[in-house]
Design a protein around this motif. Structure first.
Motif, short mmCIF file in Angstrom:
data_model
loop_
_atom_site.label_atom_id
_atom_site.label_comp_id
_atom_site.label_asym_id
_atom_site.label_seq_id
_atom_site.Cartn_x
_atom_site.Cartn_y
_atom_site.Cartn_z
N SER A 1 0.81 -1.22 0.00
CA SER A 1 0.00 0.00 0.00
C SER A 1 0.85 1.28 0.00
N GLU A 2 2.14 1.15 0.28
CA GLU A 2 3.00 2.33 0.45
C GLU A 2 3.18 3.14 -0.82
N LYS A 3 3.49 2.45 -1.91
CA LYS A 3 3.77 3.18 -3.16
C LYS A 3 3.43 2.28 -4.34
N LEU A 4 3.46 2.87 -5.50
CA LEU A 4 3.14 2.17 -6.73
C LEU A 4 4.17 1.06 -6.98
N TRP A 5 3.67 -0.17 -7.19
CA TRP A 5 4.56 -1.28 -7.53
C TRP A 5 4.61 -1.40 -9.04
N LYS A 6 5.79 -1.41 -9.59
CA LYS A 6 5.95 -1.50 -11.04
C LYS A 6 6.44 -2.89 -11.41
N GLY A 7 5.58 -3.60 -12.10
CA GLY A 7 5.92 -4.94 -12.53
C GLY A 7 6.32 -4.96 -14.00
N PRO A 8 6.60 -6.14 -14.53
CA PRO A 8 6.98 -6.24 -15.94
C PRO A 8 5.79 -6.02 -16.86
N HIS A 9 6.07 -5.77 -18.12
CA HIS A 9 5.08 -5.65 -19.18
C HIS A 9 4.07 -4.54 -18.92
N GLY A 10 4.54 -3.45 -18.32
CA GLY A 10 3.71 -2.28 -18.12
C GLY A 10 2.74 -2.34 -16.95
N PHE A 11 2.83 -3.37 -16.12
CA PHE A 11 1.92 -3.47 -14.97
C PHE A 11 2.34 -2.49 -13.88
N GLU A 12 1.35 -1.80 -13.33
CA GLU A 12 1.57 -0.95 -12.16
C GLU A 12 0.41 -1.17 -11.21
N GLY A 13 0.71 -1.22 -9.92
CA GLY A 13 -0.35 -1.43 -8.95
C GLY A 13 0.00 -0.90 -7.58
N ARG A 14 -1.01 -0.40 -6.92
CA ARG A 14 -0.91 -0.03 -5.51
C ARG A 14 -2.21 -0.47 -4.88
N TRP A 15 -2.15 -1.14 -3.74
CA TRP A 15 -3.33 -1.77 -3.17
C TRP A 15 -3.68 -1.14 -1.82
N THR A 16 -4.96 -1.17 -1.49
CA THR A 16 -5.42 -0.74 -0.18
C THR A 16 -5.96 -1.95 0.57
N PHE A 17 -5.88 -1.91 1.88
CA PHE A 17 -6.31 -3.04 2.71
C PHE A 17 -7.12 -2.53 3.89
N ASP A 18 -8.21 -3.20 4.14
CA ASP A 18 -9.04 -2.88 5.29
C ASP A 18 -9.71 -4.16 5.75
N GLY A 19 -9.19 -4.76 6.79
CA GLY A 19 -9.73 -6.03 7.27
C GLY A 19 -8.64 -6.87 7.87
N GLU A 20 -8.80 -8.18 7.78
CA GLU A 20 -7.83 -9.11 8.34
C GLU A 20 -7.17 -9.90 7.23
N PHE A 21 -5.85 -9.86 7.19
CA PHE A 21 -5.08 -10.61 6.22
C PHE A 21 -4.00 -11.38 6.95
#
Length: 200
Positions: A172-192
């Motif tokens: 959730s901290e910052k944008l994760w840049k993966g291969p082949h143009g993938f970018e993601g940042r996730w939010t979490f609210d609950g139990e993991f």
């Protein structure tokens, strides 16, 4: 469909958040199994009516689910740190392992706690042997079924909470840049993984 788009779809399926979700699903199932401990027993008796071994009827199931949950969360960390390990439509060789201790050592971000190497070793022992199969490849690598103790369970659950808390924070901290143009940042609210988290 082009090769590039197939590879991009693979990244959608293999990104670190997906590994976390599978680990969480396995952990929830392991917890359900642990809550059933004490409901039934399996006893092995030899030809002279001597008790050879005795286990809770969900022992093997819970042990295996715990091991695979640990494996998936460790791979989430590794993919987070090494996005190229899920490039070109396949998993890198470094991810094709059930050796929990080695997976943890490959990561610079996996949190460590007192006893965590021993916990990983305990659950790794069943992944390629008695928890997964009725026997090994030969008599020389066939191990007796281990018994999951309350101490094992509590150590596992504490380690998973630690892993879950830190991994959700990282994702959730910052944008994760993966291969082949993938970018993601996730939010979490609950139990993991047993950790109550709220990262927006």
């Amino acid at each position: 469909m082009t090769e590039t788009s197939k590879e991009r779809i693979f990244v959608d399926q293999a990104n670190p958040q997906r590994w976390l979700l599978v680990a969480d699903n396995l952990h929830v199932q392991a917890t359900e199994g642990w809550n059933r401990f004490g409901g039934g027993r399996i006893a092995m008796v030899d030809g002279q009516a001597r008790l050879v071994g005795e286990w809770d009827d969900v022992n093997r199931t819970v042990f295996l689910l715990c091991g695979f949950a640990l494996e998936n969360v460790l791979k989430a960390y590794l993919v987070f740190e090494n996005p190229n390990w899920i490039s070109n439509g396949k998993l890198a060789r470094e991810l094709r392992s059930h050796h929990l201790g080695q997976l943890a050592q490959r990561s610079a971000l996996v949190p460590s706690s007192a006893g965590s190497p021993e916990i990983l070793e305990r659950f790794e022992a069943g992944l390629e042997s008695w928890a997964r199969y009725p026997c090994g490849l030969s008599v020389f690598d066939t191990e007796p079924e281990g018994v999951l103790s309350a101490n094992d369970w509590h150590a596992y659950a504490a380690l998973m909470r630690l892993y879950g808390q830190r991994l959700c924070e990282l994702l959730s901290e910052k944008l994760w840049k993966g291969p082949h143009g993938f970018e993601g940042r996730w939010t979490f609210d609950g139990e993991f993984l047993g950790a109550a988290v709220r990262f927006q």
